[in-house]
Write a protein that holds these residues in place. Structure first.
Motif, PDB file in Angstrom:
ATOM      1  N   ILE A  13       0.836  -1.206   0.000  1.00 45.17           N
ATOM      2  CA  ILE A  13       0.000   0.000   0.000  1.00 45.17           C
ATOM      3  C   ILE A  13       0.865   1.248   0.000  1.00 45.17           C
ATOM      4  CG2 ILE A  13      -1.667   1.353   1.343  1.00 45.17           C
ATOM      5  CD1 ILE A  13      -2.834  -1.389   2.264  1.00 45.17           C
ATOM      6  N   ILE A  14       1.895   1.256   0.816  1.00 47.63           N
ATOM      7  CA  ILE A  14       2.793   2.425   0.877  1.00 47.63           C
ATOM      8  C   ILE A  14       3.466   2.642  -0.470  1.00 47.63           C
ATOM      9  CG2 ILE A  14       4.921   3.332   1.896  1.00 47.63           C
ATOM     10  CD1 ILE A  14       4.013   1.967   4.537  1.00 47.63           C
ATOM     11  N   LYS A  15       3.949   1.574  -1.078  1.00 45.09           N
ATOM     12  CA  LYS A  15       4.611   1.695  -2.389  1.00 45.09           C
ATOM     13  C   LYS A  15       3.644   2.205  -3.455  1.00 45.09           C
ATOM     14  CE  LYS A  15       8.321  -1.654  -1.789  1.00 45.09           C
ATOM     15  NZ  LYS A  15       8.855  -2.980  -2.190  1.00 45.09           N
ATOM     16  N   GLU A  16       2.400   1.744  -3.410  1.00 40.86           N
ATOM     17  CA  GLU A  16       1.410   2.175  -4.400  1.00 40.86           C
ATOM     18  C   GLU A  16       0.962   3.615  -4.175  1.00 40.86           C
ATOM     19  OE1 GLU A  16      -1.821  -0.611  -4.287  1.00 40.86           O
ATOM     20  OE2 GLU A  16      -0.649  -2.191  -5.242  1.00 40.86           O
ATOM     21  N   ASP A  17       0.703   3.957  -2.917  1.00 44.89           N
ATOM     22  CA  ASP A  17       0.159   5.279  -2.600  1.00 44.89           C
ATOM     23  C   ASP A  17       1.194   6.394  -2.646  1.00 44.89           C
ATOM     24  OD1 ASP A  17      -2.219   3.975  -2.267  1.00 44.89           O
ATOM     25  OD2 ASP A  17      -2.387   4.322  -0.113  1.00 44.89           O
ATOM     26  N   PHE A  18       2.451   6.033  -2.510  1.00 44.16           N
ATOM     27  CA  PHE A  18       3.489   7.062  -2.410  1.00 44.16           C
ATOM     28  C   PHE A  18       4.600   6.846  -3.438  1.00 44.16           C
ATOM     29  CE2 PHE A  18       1.372   6.783   1.679  1.00 44.16           C
ATOM     30  CZ  PHE A  18       1.044   8.107   1.896  1.00 44.16           C
ATOM     31  N   GLU A  26       2.231   9.909  10.070  1.00 43.03           N
ATOM     32  CA  GLU A  26       0.803   9.725  10.319  1.00 43.03           C
ATOM     33  C   GLU A  26       0.137   8.914   9.203  1.00 43.03           C
ATOM     34  OE1 GLU A  26      -3.206  12.274  11.323  1.00 43.03           O
ATOM     35  OE2 GLU A  26      -1.255  13.180  11.652  1.00 43.03           O
ATOM     36  N   SER A  27       0.535   9.142   7.969  1.00 43.40           N
ATOM     37  CA  SER A  27      -0.074   8.376   6.872  1.00 43.40           C
ATOM     38  C   SER A  27       0.306   6.901   6.959  1.00 43.40           C
ATOM     39  CB  SER A  27       0.289   8.962   5.511  1.00 43.40           C
ATOM     40  OG  SER A  27       1.675   8.932   5.289  1.00 43.40           O
ATOM     41  N   ILE A  28       1.518   6.613   7.361  1.00 44.61           N
ATOM     42  CA  ILE A  28       1.922   5.214   7.558  1.00 44.61           C
ATOM     43  C   ILE A  28       1.129   4.600   8.705  1.00 44.61           C
ATOM     44  CG2 ILE A  28       3.805   3.680   8.262  1.00 44.61           C
ATOM     45  CD1 ILE A  28       5.708   5.556   6.733  1.00 44.61           C
ATOM     46  N   GLN A  29       0.982   5.346   9.780  1.00 48.92           N
ATOM     47  CA  GLN A  29       0.210   4.853  10.917  1.00 48.92           C
ATOM     48  C   GLN A  29      -1.245   4.597  10.523  1.00 48.92           C
ATOM     49  OE1 GLN A  29       1.005   7.980  13.747  1.00 48.92           O
ATOM     50  NE2 GLN A  29       2.686   6.838  14.680  1.00 48.92           N
ATOM     51  N   ASP A  30      -1.813   5.463   9.678  1.00 50.82           N
ATOM     52  CA  ASP A  30      -3.177   5.254   9.203  1.00 50.82           C
ATOM     53  C   ASP A  30      -3.289   3.952   8.410  1.00 50.82           C
ATOM     54  OD1 ASP A  30      -4.003   7.643  10.342  1.00 50.82           O
ATOM     55  OD2 ASP A  30      -3.900   8.772   8.455  1.00 50.82           O
ATOM     56  N   ILE A  31      -2.311   3.692   7.575  1.00 47.05           N
ATOM     57  CA  ILE A  31      -2.300   2.468   6.773  1.00 47.05           C
ATOM     58  C   ILE A  31      -2.201   1.248   7.678  1.00 47.05           C
ATOM     59  CG2 ILE A  31      -0.970   1.124   5.087  1.00 47.05           C
ATOM     60  CD1 ILE A  31      -0.244   3.894   3.795  1.00 47.05           C
ATOM     61  N   VAL A  32      -1.307   1.308   8.656  1.00 51.80           N
ATOM     62  CA  VAL A  32      -1.163   0.195   9.605  1.00 51.80           C
ATOM     63  C   VAL A  32      -2.496  -0.059  10.304  1.00 51.80           C
ATOM     64  CG1 VAL A  32      -0.052  -0.546  11.753  1.00 51.80           C
ATOM     65  CG2 VAL A  32       1.314   0.529   9.947  1.00 51.80           C
ATOM     66  N   GLU A  33      -3.129   1.003  10.737  1.00 53.88           N
ATOM     67  CA  GLU A  33      -4.412   0.893  11.427  1.00 53.88           C
ATOM     68  C   GLU A  33      -5.465   0.233  10.525  1.00 53.88           C
ATOM     69  OE1 GLU A  33      -7.365   4.310  12.858  1.00 53.88           O
ATOM     70  OE2 GLU A  33      -5.374   4.435  13.769  1.00 53.88           O
ATOM     71  N   GLU A  34      -5.555   0.683   9.286  1.00 51.85           N
ATOM     72  CA  GLU A  34      -6.532   0.133   8.347  1.00 51.85           C
ATOM     73  C   GLU A  34      -6.285  -1.344   8.068  1.00 51.85           C
ATOM     74  OE1 GLU A  34      -6.483   2.573   4.848  1.00 51.85           O
ATOM     75  OE2 GLU A  34      -6.886   4.380   6.015  1.00 51.85           O
ATOM     76  N   VAL A  35      -5.025  -1.700   7.863  1.00 53.28           N
ATOM     77  CA  VAL A  35      -4.703  -3.102   7.567  1.00 53.28           C
ATOM     78  C   VAL A  35      -4.996  -3.982   8.780  1.00 53.28           C
ATOM     79  CG1 VAL A  35      -2.843  -4.709   6.972  1.00 53.28           C
ATOM     80  CG2 VAL A  35      -3.031  -2.531   5.761  1.00 53.28           C
ATOM     81  N   LEU A  36      -4.649  -3.510   9.955  1.00 54.64           N
ATOM     82  CA  LEU A  36      -4.955  -4.285  11.160  1.00 54.64           C
ATOM     83  C   LEU A  36      -6.459  -4.469  11.338  1.00 54.64           C
ATOM     84  CD1 LEU A  36      -2.391  -2.867  13.744  1.00 54.64           C
ATOM     85  CD2 LEU A  36      -2.450  -5.194  12.817  1.00 54.64           C
ATOM     86  N   MET A  37      -7.224  -3.412  11.061  1.00 58.12           N
ATOM     87  CA  MET A  37      -8.674  -3.499  11.208  1.00 58.12           C
ATOM     88  C   MET A  37      -9.279  -4.480  10.207  1.00 58.12           C
ATOM     89  SD  MET A  37      -9.755  -1.870  13.783  1.00 58.12           S
ATOM     90  CE  MET A  37     -11.505  -1.805  13.469  1.00 58.12           C
TER      91      MET A  37
END
Length: 82
Positions: A13-18, A26-37
């Motif tokens: 996701i990080i590679k695709e989005d950035f 914060e954007s990395i933390q948001d991604i981690v949160e979403e994937v965990l959820m």
């Protein structure tokens, strides 16, 4: 979903989005949160969300404290010249 799979998904996701810019913390933390959820690790996601919220509040208090300190210093500096 295993931990390695979660890490791989986060990385993808990080590679695709950035592709053209750098992510913020914060954007990395948001991604981690979403994937965990979206995984079976809901308790870990909940703890992570609560941790982030606690850190955010702590950081906000530190900013307010620094601002108060600056105001007090300016006030005291003004008293020295009067």
């Amino acid at each position: 979903m295993k931990i390695d799979e979660i890490l791989n998904e986060i990385e993808l996701i990080i590679k695709e989005d950035f592709k053209n810019n750098y992510p913020t913390v914060e954007s990395i933390q948001d991604i981690v949160e979403e994937v965990l959820m979206s995984s079976k690790y809901h308790q870990i996601a909940k703890r992570y969300i609560l941790y982030r919220d606690k850190r955010k509040k702590k950081n906000e208090l530190e900013v307010i404290s620094k601002e108060k300190r600056k105001v007090n210093e300016r006030f005291l500096e003004g008293l020295k010249w009067n």
